[in-house]
Design a protein around this motif. Sequence first.
Motif, mmCIF file in Angstrom:
data_model
loop_
_atom_site.group_PDB
_atom_site.id
_atom_site.type_symbol
_atom_site.label_atom_id
_atom_site.label_comp_id
_atom_site.label_asym_id
_atom_site.label_seq_id
_atom_site.Cartn_x
_atom_site.Cartn_y
_atom_site.Cartn_z
ATOM 1 N N VAL A 29 0.863 -1.179 0.000
ATOM 2 C CA VAL A 29 0.000 0.000 0.000
ATOM 3 C C VAL A 29 0.902 1.231 0.000
ATOM 4 O O VAL A 29 1.796 1.354 0.818
ATOM 5 C CB VAL A 29 -0.924 0.037 1.238
ATOM 6 C CG1 VAL A 29 -1.733 1.311 1.267
ATOM 7 C CG2 VAL A 29 -1.822 -1.186 1.257
ATOM 8 N N THR A 31 0.815 5.374 0.134
ATOM 9 C CA THR A 31 -0.016 6.519 0.489
ATOM 10 C C THR A 31 0.870 7.767 0.540
ATOM 11 O O THR A 31 1.986 7.715 1.041
ATOM 12 C CB THR A 31 -0.658 6.324 1.872
ATOM 13 O OG1 THR A 31 -1.392 5.110 1.867
ATOM 14 C CG2 THR A 31 -1.597 7.453 2.207
ATOM 15 N N ASN A 33 0.726 12.436 0.287
ATOM 16 C CA ASN A 33 0.047 13.718 0.112
ATOM 17 C C ASN A 33 1.062 14.729 -0.380
ATOM 18 O O ASN A 33 2.180 14.783 0.119
ATOM 19 C CB ASN A 33 -0.551 14.228 1.433
ATOM 20 C CG ASN A 33 -1.580 13.284 1.983
ATOM 21 O OD1 ASN A 33 -2.397 12.758 1.255
ATOM 22 N ND2 ASN A 33 -1.530 13.061 3.280
ATOM 23 N N ASP A 47 -3.573 13.785 -3.462
ATOM 24 C CA ASP A 47 -3.597 12.676 -2.506
ATOM 25 C C ASP A 47 -3.436 11.382 -3.295
ATOM 26 O O ASP A 47 -4.148 11.163 -4.281
ATOM 27 C CB ASP A 47 -4.911 12.634 -1.728
ATOM 28 C CG ASP A 47 -5.078 13.842 -0.819
ATOM 29 O OD1 ASP A 47 -4.066 14.341 -0.323
ATOM 30 O OD2 ASP A 47 -6.229 14.271 -0.625
ATOM 31 N N ASN A 49 -3.371 7.211 -3.042
ATOM 32 C CA ASN A 49 -3.618 5.962 -2.327
ATOM 33 C C ASN A 49 -3.609 4.860 -3.378
ATOM 34 O O ASN A 49 -4.434 4.860 -4.289
ATOM 35 C CB ASN A 49 -4.979 5.966 -1.625
ATOM 36 C CG ASN A 49 -5.038 7.000 -0.529
ATOM 37 O OD1 ASN A 49 -4.152 7.071 0.294
ATOM 38 N ND2 ASN A 49 -6.076 7.821 -0.543
#
Length: 67
Positions: A29, A31, A33, A47, A49
């Motif tokens: 995963v 992630t 920003n 963002d 993801n």
Amino acid sequence: MTVTRPTPLAQREIALVDLLDRLLAGGVVITGNLTLRIADVDLVRIDLNALISSVGSGVPSLWEESP
């Protein structure tokens, strides 16, 4: 009889292909920003993801024809 301890993971050399195989087998995963701002004014916000994983042949594809 001599007992040897396994080498700690930090000291082992792992090929990049083996590392990718281990990561994709379990899934990764990602992630993040990112905000671009000037003078305390947000101009762009991104963002991210993402789930990256391997898929077996038992999972149907969206592009396969249905019977």
